[in-house]
Write a protein that holds these residues in place. Structure first.
Motif, PDB file in Angstrom:
ATOM      1  N   PHE A 119       0.880  -1.132  -0.164  1.00 24.56           N
ATOM      2  CA  PHE A 119       0.156   0.180  -0.052  1.00 24.56           C
ATOM      3  C   PHE A 119       0.813   1.384   0.229  1.00 24.56           C
ATOM      4  CE2 PHE A 119      -2.296   3.466   2.152  1.00 24.56           C
ATOM      5  CZ  PHE A 119      -3.274   3.366   1.551  1.00 24.56           C
ATOM      6  N   ARG A 120       1.769   1.205   0.685  1.00 21.47           N
ATOM      7  CA  ARG A 120       2.983   2.178   0.767  1.00 21.47           C
ATOM      8  C   ARG A 120       3.616   2.633  -0.276  1.00 21.47           C
ATOM      9  NH1 ARG A 120       6.647   1.655   4.927  1.00 21.47           N
ATOM     10  NH2 ARG A 120       5.910  -0.432   5.216  1.00 21.47           N
ATOM     11  N   ARG A 121       4.047   1.557  -1.047  1.00 25.24           N
ATOM     12  CA  ARG A 121       4.694   1.561  -2.356  1.00 25.24           C
ATOM     13  C   ARG A 121       3.526   2.111  -3.409  1.00 25.24           C
ATOM     14  NH1 ARG A 121       7.827  -3.893  -2.064  1.00 25.24           N
ATOM     15  NH2 ARG A 121       9.858  -2.859  -1.152  1.00 25.24           N
ATOM     16  N   LYS A 122       2.344   1.875  -3.194  1.00 29.88           N
ATOM     17  CA  LYS A 122       1.247   2.319  -4.400  1.00 29.88           C
ATOM     18  C   LYS A 122       1.021   4.006  -3.677  1.00 29.88           C
ATOM     19  CE  LYS A 122      -0.757  -1.941  -5.475  1.00 29.88           C
ATOM     20  NZ  LYS A 122      -2.142  -2.665  -5.365  1.00 29.88           N
ATOM     21  N   ASN A 123       1.302   4.375  -2.825  1.00 28.35           N
ATOM     22  CA  ASN A 123       0.833   5.587  -2.177  1.00 28.35           C
ATOM     23  C   ASN A 123       2.054   6.405  -1.661  1.00 28.35           C
ATOM     24  OD1 ASN A 123      -2.361   5.737  -2.451  1.00 28.35           O
ATOM     25  ND2 ASN A 123      -1.721   3.635  -1.506  1.00 28.35           N
ATOM     26  N   TYR A 137       1.640  10.632   4.497  1.00 27.86           N
ATOM     27  CA  TYR A 137       0.941   9.711   5.413  1.00 27.86           C
ATOM     28  C   TYR A 137      -0.654   9.987   5.650  1.00 27.86           C
ATOM     29  CZ  TYR A 137      -0.371   6.996   9.533  1.00 27.86           C
ATOM     30  OH  TYR A 137      -0.743   5.755  10.404  1.00 27.86           O
ATOM     31  N   PHE A 138      -0.852  11.173   5.931  1.00 32.06           N
ATOM     32  CA  PHE A 138      -2.019  11.250   6.054  1.00 32.06           C
ATOM     33  C   PHE A 138      -3.028  11.429   5.021  1.00 32.06           C
ATOM     34  CE2 PHE A 138      -0.033  13.236   9.832  1.00 32.06           C
ATOM     35  CZ  PHE A 138      -0.916  12.576  11.025  1.00 32.06           C
ATOM     36  N   ARG A 143      -8.669   7.780   3.162  1.00 33.42           N
ATOM     37  CA  ARG A 143      -9.883   6.865   3.030  1.00 33.42           C
ATOM     38  C   ARG A 143     -10.035   6.226   4.161  1.00 33.42           C
ATOM     39  NH1 ARG A 143      -8.955   3.894  -1.798  1.00 33.42           N
ATOM     40  NH2 ARG A 143      -6.735   4.148  -1.117  1.00 33.42           N
ATOM     41  N   MET A 144      -9.184   5.735   4.974  1.00 31.29           N
ATOM     42  CA  MET A 144      -9.581   4.514   6.066  1.00 31.29           C
ATOM     43  C   MET A 144      -9.564   5.317   7.330  1.00 31.29           C
ATOM     44  SD  MET A 144      -6.093   2.090   5.052  1.00 31.29           S
ATOM     45  CE  MET A 144      -5.681   1.738   3.302  1.00 31.29           C
TER      46      MET A 144
END
Length: 170
Positions: A119-123, A137-138, A143-144
């Motif tokens: 997820f972090r790689r995609k975002n 980060y935020f 969305r979560m």
């Protein structure tokens, strides 16, 4: 003019290549395999005894009056009676069996760590955010996130007793 643009693109690419393959959203590092969810436990308020002579002798690994009692507090929060723990032998096993009745993932930390890394790689932010080490980060987890005040109002509309909550920031 074109030569300066090419040099700028090459410099940006070279700097981007210097980053590690593991995006860090808040630039945090850990010395352990993962977080310890139970490491931070609030203590009860300290109390001065009536007389210091009446205090019991300290025992290593023993009970401390200012320590939280998470087992009893969890039972109270779920509407139970903590004194019932003394009445029922093997209560811990019964609680564990009830909680795990739908199954347990034995390697949940490794699974979650792999999913979070993906997820972090995609975002991991835009080029300039990565270039200048800006935390995304935020924005990545927006969305979560849960709007705590909207949820509090939803519970109140349903008639659920909600204890005092801090006021909503202006």
């Amino acid at each position: 003019m074109i030569g300066k643009a090419v040099c700028g693109v090459l410099a940006a690419a070279a700097l981007a290549a210097c980053s590690s393959g593991d995006p860090k959203l808040l630039n945090l590092t850990s010395t352990t395999e993962g977080p310890d969810e139970f490491a931070i436990v609030p203590n009860k308020p300290l109390q001065a005894p009536d007389t210091y002579a009446s205090l019991p002798t300290p025992t290593p690994g023993g009970f401390n009056r200012s320590d939280a009692s998470p087992e009893a507090e969890a039972i109270i929060a779920l509407g139970g009676r903590p004194e019932a723990l003394n009445d029922i032998p093997g209560t811990d096993a019964a609680i564990v069996n009830t909680v795990t009745r739908y199954g347990v993932t034995p390697n949940i930390r490794a699974t979650l760590a792999a999913e979070d890394l993906e997820f972090r790689r995609k975002n991991d932010g835009r080029l300039l955010e990565r270039l200048f080490n800006v935390s995304v980060y935020f924005k990545a987890y927006r969305r979560m996130s849960l709007d705590q005040y909207a949820e509090l109002e939803r519970f109140r509309r349903l008639g659920v007793r909600t204890p005092a909550a801090p006021p909503q920031p202006q």
